[in-house]
Design a protein around this motif. Structure first.
Motif, short mmCIF file in Angstrom:
data_model
loop_
_atom_site.label_atom_id
_atom_site.label_comp_id
_atom_site.label_asym_id
_atom_site.label_seq_id
_atom_site.Cartn_x
_atom_site.Cartn_y
_atom_site.Cartn_z
N ASP A 45 1.91 -4.17 -7.69
CA ASP A 45 1.55 -2.80 -7.34
C ASP A 45 1.52 -2.07 -8.67
O ASP A 45 2.54 -1.52 -9.12
N PRO A 46 0.38 -2.09 -9.37
CA PRO A 46 0.31 -1.49 -10.70
C PRO A 46 0.65 -0.01 -10.72
O PRO A 46 1.27 0.47 -11.67
N ILE A 51 5.96 -5.74 -10.22
CA ILE A 51 5.32 -7.03 -10.04
C ILE A 51 6.32 -8.02 -9.46
O ILE A 51 7.53 -7.81 -9.52
N GLY A 52 5.77 -9.10 -8.90
CA GLY A 52 6.62 -10.15 -8.36
C GLY A 52 5.93 -11.49 -8.45
O GLY A 52 4.72 -11.58 -8.61
N ALA A 53 6.72 -12.52 -8.34
CA ALA A 53 6.21 -13.89 -8.33
C ALA A 53 7.12 -14.72 -7.44
O ALA A 53 8.34 -14.52 -7.44
N CYS A 54 6.51 -15.63 -6.68
CA CYS A 54 7.35 -16.52 -5.89
C CYS A 54 6.73 -17.91 -5.78
O CYS A 54 5.52 -18.09 -5.89
N ASP A 79 4.35 0.05 -2.78
CA ASP A 79 3.87 0.25 -1.41
C ASP A 79 2.42 -0.18 -1.23
O ASP A 79 1.95 -0.29 -0.10
N GLN A 80 1.71 -0.44 -2.30
CA GLN A 80 0.32 -0.92 -2.23
C GLN A 80 0.24 -2.27 -2.96
O GLN A 80 -0.39 -2.40 -4.01
N ILE A 81 0.86 -3.26 -2.38
CA ILE A 81 0.99 -4.57 -3.03
C ILE A 81 -0.25 -5.42 -2.78
O ILE A 81 -0.73 -5.50 -1.65
N LYS A 82 -0.73 -6.03 -3.84
CA LYS A 82 -1.82 -7.00 -3.76
C LYS A 82 -1.28 -8.33 -4.29
O LYS A 82 -0.41 -8.34 -5.17
N ALA A 83 -1.81 -9.42 -3.76
CA ALA A 83 -1.31 -10.73 -4.16
C ALA A 83 -2.43 -11.75 -4.27
O ALA A 83 -3.48 -11.61 -3.63
N VAL A 84 -2.19 -12.76 -5.07
CA VAL A 84 -3.08 -13.90 -5.16
C VAL A 84 -2.24 -15.16 -5.08
O VAL A 84 -1.15 -15.23 -5.66
N ILE A 85 -2.73 -16.11 -4.30
CA ILE A 85 -2.14 -17.44 -4.25
C ILE A 85 -2.93 -18.28 -5.24
O ILE A 85 -4.15 -18.41 -5.13
N GLY A 86 -2.24 -18.83 -6.22
CA GLY A 86 -2.89 -19.65 -7.23
C GLY A 86 -3.17 -21.05 -6.72
O GLY A 86 -3.08 -21.34 -5.52
N ALA A 138 2.99 -9.20 6.23
CA ALA A 138 3.94 -8.35 5.52
C ALA A 138 3.26 -7.10 4.95
O ALA A 138 3.90 -6.31 4.24
N GLY A 139 1.98 -6.92 5.23
CA GLY A 139 1.28 -5.72 4.77
C GLY A 139 0.72 -5.81 3.37
O GLY A 139 0.47 -4.79 2.72
N VAL A 140 0.50 -7.03 2.89
CA VAL A 140 0.02 -7.24 1.53
C VAL A 140 -1.45 -7.68 1.58
O VAL A 140 -1.82 -8.57 2.34
N GLU A 141 -2.28 -7.04 0.77
CA GLU A 141 -3.67 -7.48 0.61
C GLU A 141 -3.64 -8.74 -0.25
O GLU A 141 -3.09 -8.73 -1.36
#
Length: 179
Positions: A45-46, A51-54, A79-86, A138-141
């Motif tokens: 969420d810039p 930031i996060g990583a899992c 509150d506006q989290i975006k994610a990418v699965i590598g 979980a509400g993540v784009e």
């Protein structure tokens, strides 16, 4: 477990800690995840500066590491989290046993949709779709990079491929994110 590394925290806090997730608001560190078929998930969420990583293999994803990482980010103001699965193993290459599938179906019978029949009559599991489902719930784009670790030996390490080829080691991929 998810580790939170906030501004002002001593970096020693995370040196010897074993966790599948980490979140931070710090601009002087990069977060990284090592994988070899499991899902590396990078989140941001810039605007909030979080930031996060899992590391979300099947067990961690089923056990809630994705939701725990998102919750830890929200606790820091995201509150506006975006994610990418590598890069991760795709369904076409992830044959599993009936007992594996049963672990998911005991949790939720609707998880049947992440399995299909394979060429040997065994289930094929769709790990990246399961990760996307959990992120979006979980509400993540979120999106998947669409890179399969197993099917691209020139670019990616794969535990499963190395095992099938009888190799002693399989290498690791590193996925990282920084503010």
């Amino acid at each position: 477990d998810v580790v939170t590394l906030a501004d002002g925290d001593d970096l020693e806090k995370v040196r010897d800690y074993q966790a599948d997730g980490i979140v931070t608001t710090r601009h002087d560190v990069a977060l990284a995840v090592l994988t070899a078929d499991c899902q590396p998930i990078l989140l941001a969420d810039p605007a909030a500066g979080v930031i996060g990583a899992c590391h979300a293999g099947w067990r961690g994803a089923l056990g809630g590491v994705i939701e725990a990482t998102v919750a830890s980010m929200r606790a820091l103001g995201a509150d506006q989290i975006k994610a990418v699965i590598g890069p991760t193993i795709s369904q076409a290459n992830y044959e599993v046993g009936e007992d594996f599938m049963d672990e998911f179906l005991v949790e939720n019978p609707d998880y049947q949709r992440f399995f299909s029949g394979g060429p040997n009559g065994r289930p094929m599991f769709d790990l990246p779709s399961f990760g996307l489902f959990r992120l979006r719930k979980a509400g993540v784009e979120a999106e998947w990079s669409r890179h399969c670790t197993y099917s691209d030996p020139d670019r990616f390490f794969s535990y499963r491929r190395a095992t099938h080829e009888g190799k002693a080691d399989y290498g690791r991929l590193i996925s990282s994110i920084a503010l």
